[in-house]
Design an enzyme around this catalytic site. Structure first.
Site, PDB file in Angstrom:
ATOM      1  N   SER A 104     128.615 -32.253  35.828  1.00 48.90           N
ATOM      2  CA  SER A 104     129.968 -32.108  35.303  1.00 48.90           C
ATOM      3  C   SER A 104     129.946 -31.210  34.070  1.00 48.90           C
ATOM      4  CB  SER A 104     130.529 -33.481  34.936  1.00 48.90           C
ATOM      5  OG  SER A 104     131.836 -33.372  34.430  1.00 48.90           O
ATOM      6  N   GLY A 105     130.808 -30.185  34.062  1.00 51.40           N
ATOM      7  CA  GLY A 105     130.864 -29.249  32.944  1.00 51.40           C
ATOM      8  C   GLY A 105     129.991 -28.028  33.108  1.00 51.40           C
ATOM      9  N   ASN A 156     134.513 -31.790  29.644  1.00 55.03           N
ATOM     10  CA  ASN A 156     135.026 -30.547  30.220  1.00 55.03           C
ATOM     11  C   ASN A 156     136.549 -30.519  30.098  1.00 55.03           C
ATOM     12  OD1 ASN A 156     135.601 -28.345  31.828  1.00 55.03           O
ATOM     13  ND2 ASN A 156     134.626 -29.126  33.662  1.00 55.03           N
ATOM     14  N   SER A 159     138.121 -30.192  34.153  1.00 55.37           N
ATOM     15  CA  SER A 159     137.231 -30.828  35.121  1.00 55.37           C
ATOM     16  C   SER A 159     137.943 -31.074  36.450  1.00 55.37           C
ATOM     17  CB  SER A 159     136.720 -32.161  34.563  1.00 55.37           C
ATOM     18  OG  SER A 159     135.910 -32.826  35.497  1.00 55.37           O
ATOM     19  N   SER A 160     137.336 -30.636  37.540  1.00 51.02           N
ATOM     20  CA  SER A 160     137.891 -30.917  38.871  1.00 51.02           C
ATOM     21  C   SER A 160     137.712 -32.395  39.171  1.00 51.02           C
ATOM     22  CB  SER A 160     137.171 -30.093  39.943  1.00 51.02           C
ATOM     23  OG  SER A 160     137.374 -28.724  39.748  1.00 51.02           O
ATOM     24  N   GLY A 387     130.452 -32.354  40.243  1.00 50.76           N
ATOM     25  CA  GLY A 387     129.032 -32.404  39.934  1.00 50.76           C
ATOM     26  C   GLY A 387     128.576 -33.808  39.620  1.00 50.76           C
ATOM     27  N   GLU A 389     127.612 -36.986  37.726  1.00 53.46           N
ATOM     28  CA  GLU A 389     128.257 -37.481  36.518  1.00 53.46           C
ATOM     29  C   GLU A 389     127.523 -38.685  35.938  1.00 53.46           C
ATOM     30  OE1 GLU A 389     132.875 -36.037  37.162  1.00 53.46           O
ATOM     31  OE2 GLU A 389     132.419 -38.187  37.285  1.00 53.46           O
TER      32      GLU A 389
END
Length: 607
Positions: A104-105, A156, A159-160, A387, A389
């Site tokens: 993530s990020g 992020n 973030s998706s 991603g 996490e």
């Protein structure tokens, strides 16, 4: 090999390292990053380090530099992978795929946009109007999906909170002619609750801060997100996103894609309804539960084009059919009413998001294509999925997301490492066998029939009676006690980093993650009372009615028990992996962190 850069930038290809160790790998990565080189190859893999700032390495000049070039003719770049995928698809008339993954990020969403823009820039040299229209819609869809599917997290700003797989269809000339989007596991729990410092989905803040004052007033709203229960946590959160200008961009994108004014208005009616629902509170006199402010119910009724009395009734009662066919109304407790309200708002947003994706697909899907007349239709698939996490508090969503990453890592192992070694053996090439971790054992821990964690969760959800999260955790502890990648405080009493009857830990390929079991069963059941479905199906707004086809079922009609959220997600990820495994070109991450920056890795592979 990539030799276009001086040695002062380190090795542009990790294959050229004199000694392949993690220490040398990270040292080279850090050197290049500090000198502004965010891309590095590993053979035909490219590693990307997120700089968390804009860099002047994209745009028209960079596109022209990589257009039509082979992978190693220029310094490492995401454009090189994009061009390799496009050339492989066009030259061989075979489908290809680019998988974007990382923690993530790591910059996956931005990477996917650069890929889309590159493909759009190098296609349709004759500037055919119909092809340009398709490209424009494909690019604008990103703007809309980001608004309704992305949010600020503590890692992020953009973030998706859903997974996206997009197929881009090309004609025999290599020009885009359409596409299709599949979405996976929208984090709808974010609609009603966010961790400290995080925001709800961008769409709420963009609407409140970007819409005209008269529009806000017509929806009985105030422009301050801090006024509403579902958005107040993120109202003061700092973000690099400009909500006002983003709202205008989303409206423009919706019009370009082809949404009508009535459809756009309906989208924001639903957002407004959700904001009002968050303000509904309940009180009890000891026997009956009532709504504190019926004016809010009237607002919800107006915005959803439903009957106010039916809205109130759905919030306070549940209609059930007895075994003899008798229909009765069962009043909620305060706790049940709050649960039903939140379940309804989450479902409203999830159905809205699914409808938006479906509406975009209706525009971009290829129709009436005849391969005999038009030539073979080929595809480039682009996977931009959440991603790995690890948060301070990891719940059901992180469990599903990390399971997804385990499946993608397993695919990487099967398609890349194992196939490469098998090919060397078949060709009689002398080489030193490389041991690697096969994460099948972790995948089985999660998904194995009758034994995995998902099966244990499902069994608990199907059990009659009061089964709590802690009871489910006890069952997991018993069945997983000997598993080398599972533990809990019950199994290791001396580990004070976990709490009794609350935490379990999985040793994932990318690191250990401690999960809080609180809320797992409710999120897995994903229960929504049929009363809410019937309420929305009976809306006089045809768009809203379309989102709730299951509301047409009568009270006494017997329906199958729906699959749980975890099983639905598992089935969708299994289908996704099968689809990816068929694509000749594959890109996949193998690293997830570099000092203070995050890492993406893309691999281009011809099978």
């Amino acid at each position: 090999m990539a030799e276009m850069e001086g040695l002062e930038f380190g090795k542009s290809d990790f294959v050229l390292l004199d000694e392949v160790t993690m220490e040398h790998f990270m040292e080279n990565l850090k050197m290049r990053f500090e000198k502004g080189r965010i891309y590095t190859y590993i053979g035909d893999v490219v590693v990307s380090v997120n700089p968390y700032k804009q860099m002047d390495i994209y745009g028209k000049d960079a596109i022209n530099l990589y257009r039509g070039r082979e992978l190693y003719e220029n310094p490492p770049h995401l454009y090189a992978i994009s061009d390799a995928a496009y050339k492989a698809m066009k030259r061989r008339a075979r489908d290809t795929c680019i998988v974007i993954s990382g923690e993530s990020g790591a910059g996956k969403t931005e990477a996917s946009k650069y890929i889309m823009h590159y493909i759009a820039a190098i296609t349709n040299p004759s500037q055919r109007e119909d092809v340009e229209s398709v490209k424009n819609v494909l690019l604008k869809s990103n703007c809309v999906l980001e608004a309704f599917g992305n949010a600020k997290t503590n890692r992020n700003d953009n973030s998706s909170r859903f997974g996206k797989y997009m197929d881009i269809n090309f004609n025999f000339n290599g020009d885009p002619m359409g596409g299709h989007i599949n979405n996976y596991l929208l984090e709808k729990s974010r609609v009603v609750h966010q961790q400290e410092g995080e925001r709800n989905f961008h769409s709420f803040y963009q609407f409140l801060r970007g819409a005209a004052n008269e529009t806000i007033a017509s929806f009985h709203l105030q422009s301050d997100p801090g006024f509403y229960a579902y958005t107040k946590e993120g109202a003061a959160a700092t973000t690099c996103n400009n909500d006002h200008s983003s709202h205008k961009a989303v409206l423009d994108a919706l019009e370009v894609i082809g949404f009508s004014k009535e459809e756009i208005n309906t989208i924001y009616q639903i957002l407004a309804s959700i904001l009002h629902l968050g303000g509904i509170e309940f009180w009890s006199d000891g026997e009956n539960v009532e709504i504190s402010d019926l004016k809010i119910v009237e607002y919800v009724s107006e915005l959803t084009n439903t009957d106010a009395e039916s809205v109130a009734k759905s919030l306070l009662y549940r209609t059930v059919a007895t075994g003899g066919g008798e229909v009765i109304e069962k009043g909620h407790t305060e706790e049940e009413a709050c649960f039903g309200r939140d379940a309804f708002t989450k479902a409203l947003y999830e159905r809205l998001f699914g409808w938006i994706v479906g509406r975009i697909n209706n525009v971009i899907e290829v129709k009436d294509y005849n391969p005999v007349l038009h030539g073979k239709n080929t595809v480039i698939g682009v996977l931009d999925i959440y991603g790995f996490e690890i948060f301070d508090n990891n719940s059901f969503e992180q469990f599903c997301i990390n399971y997804c990453n385990e499946k993608l890592q397993q695919l990487f192992i099967e398609l890349i490492l194992q196939q490469e070694q098998d090919e060397y053996n078949r060709e009689g090439i002398q080489w030193q066998h490389i041991d690697y971790f096969d994460n099948q054992i972790i995948v089985d821990l999660v998904e194995q029939q009758h034994k995995g964690i998902i099966s244990i969760l499902d069994e608990a959800c199907l059990t009659v009676g009061k089964v709590t999260d802690t009871v489910c955790l006890d069952s997991m502890d018993i069945k997983m006690a000997q598993h080398p990648h599972y533990t809990s405080r019950q199994l290791i009493p001396g580990d004070k980093t976990m709490d009794f009857q609350k935490h379990f830990r999985i040793r994932h390929y990318a690191g250990d993650v401690t999960y809080s079991v609180e809320g797992f069963l409710d999120k897995n059941r994903d229960q929504l009372f049929q009363d809410f479905k019937r309420l929305m199906y009976n809306s006089s707004n045809p768009v809203m009615k379309e989102m709730w086809p299951d509301g047409q079922l009568g009270i006494t009609e017997v329906t199958k028990r729906p699959l749980t959220a975890a099983t639905l997600f598992k089935n969708s990820i299994v289908a996704l992996v099968e689809k990816l495994a068929c694509k000749p070109l594959f890109a996949e991450p193998i690293a997830h962190g570099a000092s203070h920056a995050s890492v993406n890795v893309f691999r281009s592979h011809i099978t």
